[in-house]
Design a protein around this motif. Sequence first.
Motif, short mmCIF file in Angstrom:
data_model
loop_
_atom_site.label_atom_id
_atom_site.label_comp_id
_atom_site.label_asym_id
_atom_site.label_seq_id
_atom_site.Cartn_x
_atom_site.Cartn_y
_atom_site.Cartn_z
N ARG A 17 -5.91 27.81 35.45
CA ARG A 17 -4.55 27.20 36.23
C ARG A 17 -4.88 25.98 34.52
N ASP A 18 -6.38 25.52 34.89
CA ASP A 18 -6.60 24.18 33.89
C ASP A 18 -6.03 24.29 32.26
N ARG A 19 -6.06 25.37 31.79
CA ARG A 19 -5.82 25.75 30.12
C ARG A 19 -4.70 25.60 30.25
N VAL A 20 -3.62 26.37 31.08
CA VAL A 20 -2.26 26.52 31.34
C VAL A 20 -1.60 25.40 31.04
N GLY A 21 -2.02 24.00 31.25
CA GLY A 21 -1.47 22.55 32.32
C GLY A 21 -0.01 22.55 33.07
N PRO A 22 0.61 21.26 32.74
CA PRO A 22 1.97 21.38 33.53
C PRO A 22 3.02 22.50 32.56
N LEU A 23 3.73 23.71 32.43
CA LEU A 23 4.56 24.08 32.30
C LEU A 23 5.79 23.31 32.58
N THR A 24 6.50 23.74 31.04
CA THR A 24 7.85 22.74 31.36
C THR A 24 9.47 23.81 30.55
N ASP A 25 10.29 23.91 31.10
CA ASP A 25 11.42 24.79 30.18
C ASP A 25 11.83 24.50 29.24
N ALA A 26 12.67 24.92 28.74
CA ALA A 26 13.30 24.70 27.03
C ALA A 26 13.71 23.58 26.90
N GLY A 27 14.27 22.98 28.08
CA GLY A 27 14.77 21.21 27.42
C GLY A 27 13.59 20.28 28.32
#
Length: 673
Positions: free
Chosen positions: A161-171
């Motif tokens: 979780r820490d390394r993924v961080g906040p996920l964003t979509d294509a936009g």
Amino acid sequence: MEETTFVGRVAESAGLVRLLRESRLVTLVGLGGVGKTRLARRVAQEAARDFPGGLWLVELGCLTDPHLVPGTVAEAVGVVDQSARAPEEVLVRWLTPRTSLLVLDTCEHLVDAVASLVDTLLRGAPGLRVLATSRQPLGVCGEHIHPVPPLPIEDAVALLRDRVGPLTDAGGTAADTGAGGAAADTEGMAELCERLERIPLAIEMAAVQLRTWSVGQLTRQLDDRYRLLTGVGGPVRHGSLRAAMGWSHELCTPAERLLWARLSVFASGFDLEAAEQVCAGGPLGAGTVLEALTGLVDKSLVQREELATGVRLRMLDTVREFGAEWLRRLGEADRGRARHRDHYLRLAKRCAVEWPGRQVEWYARMRAERSNFRKALELCLADPEWSRVGLDLAGSLWFLWICCGMQREGRHYLEGALALHAGPCPERTRALWVCAWVAAIQDETDAALELLARCRAEDAEGSAGGHILQIEGLVALMRRDLGRAVELLREAAARHAAGGDVLSGLLPCHMLLALGLLAARRTEESVRTLTEARALCDAHGEQWSRAQVEYVFALTEQAMGRTAGVFDHAGAALRGARLFDDPLMTVVSIELIAWATAAAPGGSAAKAARLLGAAQTMWDRTGLPQLGSPIFTRVRERAVTQTVKILGGAGFDTHFTEGQACDLDFTVKYALG
């Protein structure tokens, strides 16, 4: 400093801190990628209060020559002894009165050399503790082996979780973090981490892939990788790390894969220029290296570091090992090593040409490339067909050995290259006089003269005549044969002037000649020589020799009793010495400033005593107090006499002891006011 947050292993870290209080040697053992280095750093950080005498981290992963292990540890500890004495002896003497911790990271490829050194240090320094990381135990008596297991599942998921961080979509907006979103898919993340056997490096590589794949997709990809590795559905023991490497490899473009393999020839860090020079060729054009390198950085396969010397790049050991395996499969291992060697030979020669006017810049760059120079030299010493190239490289690096406080290491490589290539050649002639110069600086004057005799016998073209006379003059000066020293150095200077060799010849001759004239009480001649030398420094942008010239100018001012002039010139020498981390010029300048501080009208004898105490600590680290030189010894004796005269013996001892506790940076600032 850790580049990313440390996640998990709370109880394990606390237990290791307690263990270090009970055991003098703790070795963290485990497979590559399991997190031994990060755990050792965290434990050292948490245990720091227990070690007031010092805590040092020594990274051994990029070192391949076992002979350099003691010297590398000594340098990390801050012992700058460049004498011919065994560095183990110097280290024991330095560590004995201290309660300290030594962290030796990545020992498995040097296990015998590390074990021998650790055994010597633990026997000789009772306050020392050692924390080591290795893929196998060191085998030292009293060693406590701590196997580093994979992460507990809760810690593994937290790391992901820490390394993924906040996920964003294509936009670029925040991705869904609801019940079905990747960030909230705790069950899926746990399954992925179990598939990855909870190995931290594999988890970190998976986190990079979650930028483009869902957790479920990534788990299925991993299962496919297992089948390719084992031919069956289930993973082999620790196959997860290879699987993670393999899928990262597959997700790379062909150019990125080829670059990954070719980058494995670097010992540790490298810059963009080195990557382009060593790795371009064939399907990987020079113009595509940067693009491929950017892709590897984006995939976290190459780490990018912003340093004072510029941007450096590096790969973790496990990632580099995977690349080296592919390089062998491609049949390019020998070619890659040769291109690496040739690049660093060109770099050494280029530095020698551009040294005037850009010395500080080149000094920093060459220090940053030490691991790669070591690797190139070691490859040359391991292959008789490369022996002449080894001589050329070792000789071309004369400024690194002479100017940058690396005498012990330089002599090791020079002697190795000379032993491997016995046939006369210009490269051997140069290596002989450079090695003689290094030996003389180490106060091994008999060895220096023997090397010069061999150099003279083999120098059919007479190209080394000026340097032979110069080093013979240095030896005569060290032996207090002043008349002969002046005669030899005058002749050497004349030859260098005729041949146009300013940096390694004419300027050092002027400085030594001025020192010899001053010692012979020919002060006016010394000042004229120094004035000529300073003009040469200005004309050639020379800063290293300028520091030495300023120091001898300060000595002439002392001889005439002019304390203000001593402050000015010794201060300039000290500032110049710090540009190159020159330990000898630093300490002798501080002692001269100490004399002026005590002798000046309205001066501070207490400050002088503190400076002398700090200087003594520096001499202890160099291992050769005053180099046995009557010039340096007399400066110190005069400073001590002047200070004791004012403070008395007890007062002097009090302030001297205070100075011994001062670190180098503070001492330099204190000396300069």
